[in-house]
Design an enzyme around this catalytic site. Structure first.
Site, short mmCIF file in Angstrom:
data_model
loop_
_atom_site.label_atom_id
_atom_site.label_comp_id
_atom_site.label_asym_id
_atom_site.label_seq_id
_atom_site.Cartn_x
_atom_site.Cartn_y
_atom_site.Cartn_z
CG LEU A 18 -2.00 -1.13 1.20
CD1 LEU A 18 -2.81 -1.10 2.49
CD2 LEU A 18 -2.90 -1.04 -0.01
CG HIS B 115 6.20 -2.51 5.93
ND1 HIS B 115 6.70 -1.43 5.24
CD2 HIS B 115 5.31 -3.11 5.10
CE1 HIS B 115 6.15 -1.39 4.04
NE2 HIS B 115 5.30 -2.40 3.93
CG HIS C 120 5.06 -7.23 2.75
ND1 HIS C 120 5.45 -7.04 1.45
CD2 HIS C 120 4.54 -6.03 3.14
CE1 HIS C 120 5.20 -5.80 1.07
NE2 HIS C 120 4.63 -5.16 2.09
CD GLU C 121 2.15 -5.76 6.21
OE1 GLU C 121 2.57 -4.67 6.65
OE2 GLU C 121 1.66 -5.88 5.07
#
Length: 169
Positions: free
Chosen positions: A90, A135, A131-132
């Protein structure tokens, strides 16, 4: 009402997030994160993608586990069997990359009430968790691909969204 997303190359996406110690207002923030993720049609969203320096992310891959909130997550084991899959983010409009990830992971985390959990994730859920957590560690999916893929992605993003330009292209 949803929150505003942080877009690359914002430096908040490249800094390691702080541990959550205060759980008193976490439910409201987690609800906002889920609302924003759903409104943006994502399957995962980390706090720093909303500009918050906290180790929390939300996920709903519409698979085995459904809607989850991870606080202070830590991967404690992984399959060491890699798979390449397409990922979007996003915070990187118009970019999709093929990224190598472990096919399964075991994650220790807290929920919004500070209770500890350990769960296994496979497939899309494992990819999303990795993935998160990246982050939260200040790592973007651009850091997981080769230089040629990174340059192509940055050029595409700059063409589609000039406000997201970077000098790295």
């Amino acid at each position: 009402m949803k929150a505003s997303l942080v877009f690359f190359p914002d430096e908040r996406l490249t800094k390691r997030c702080s541990i959550v110690n205060d759980f008193s207002s976490l439910k409201e923030f987690a609800d906002l994160m889920h609302l924003t993720m759903n409104a943006e049609r994502g399957v995962g969203l980390a706090a720093n993608q909303l500009g918050y320096d906290k180790r929390i992310f939300v996920m709903d891959c519409h698979e085995k586990h459904g809607k989850l909130t991870f606080v202070n997550p830590e991967i404690i084991s992984c399959s060491n069997v890699k798979g390449t899959g397409k990922e979007g983010c996003l915070s990187f409009p118009a970019v999709e990359l093929f990224v190598d990830r472990d096919n399964s992971v075991v994650v220790k985390y807290q929920d919004i009430n500070a209770a500890y959990h350990t769960d296994s994730f496979v497939g899309l859920e494992a990819r999303c968790v990795q993935h998160e957590i990246d982050h939260l560690d200040g790592i973007t999916f651009l850091d997981r691909v080769n230089r040629q893929q990174r340059r192509a992605a940055l050029r595409e993003m700059e063409k589609s969204y000039p406000a997201c330009s970077s000098d790295d292209a």
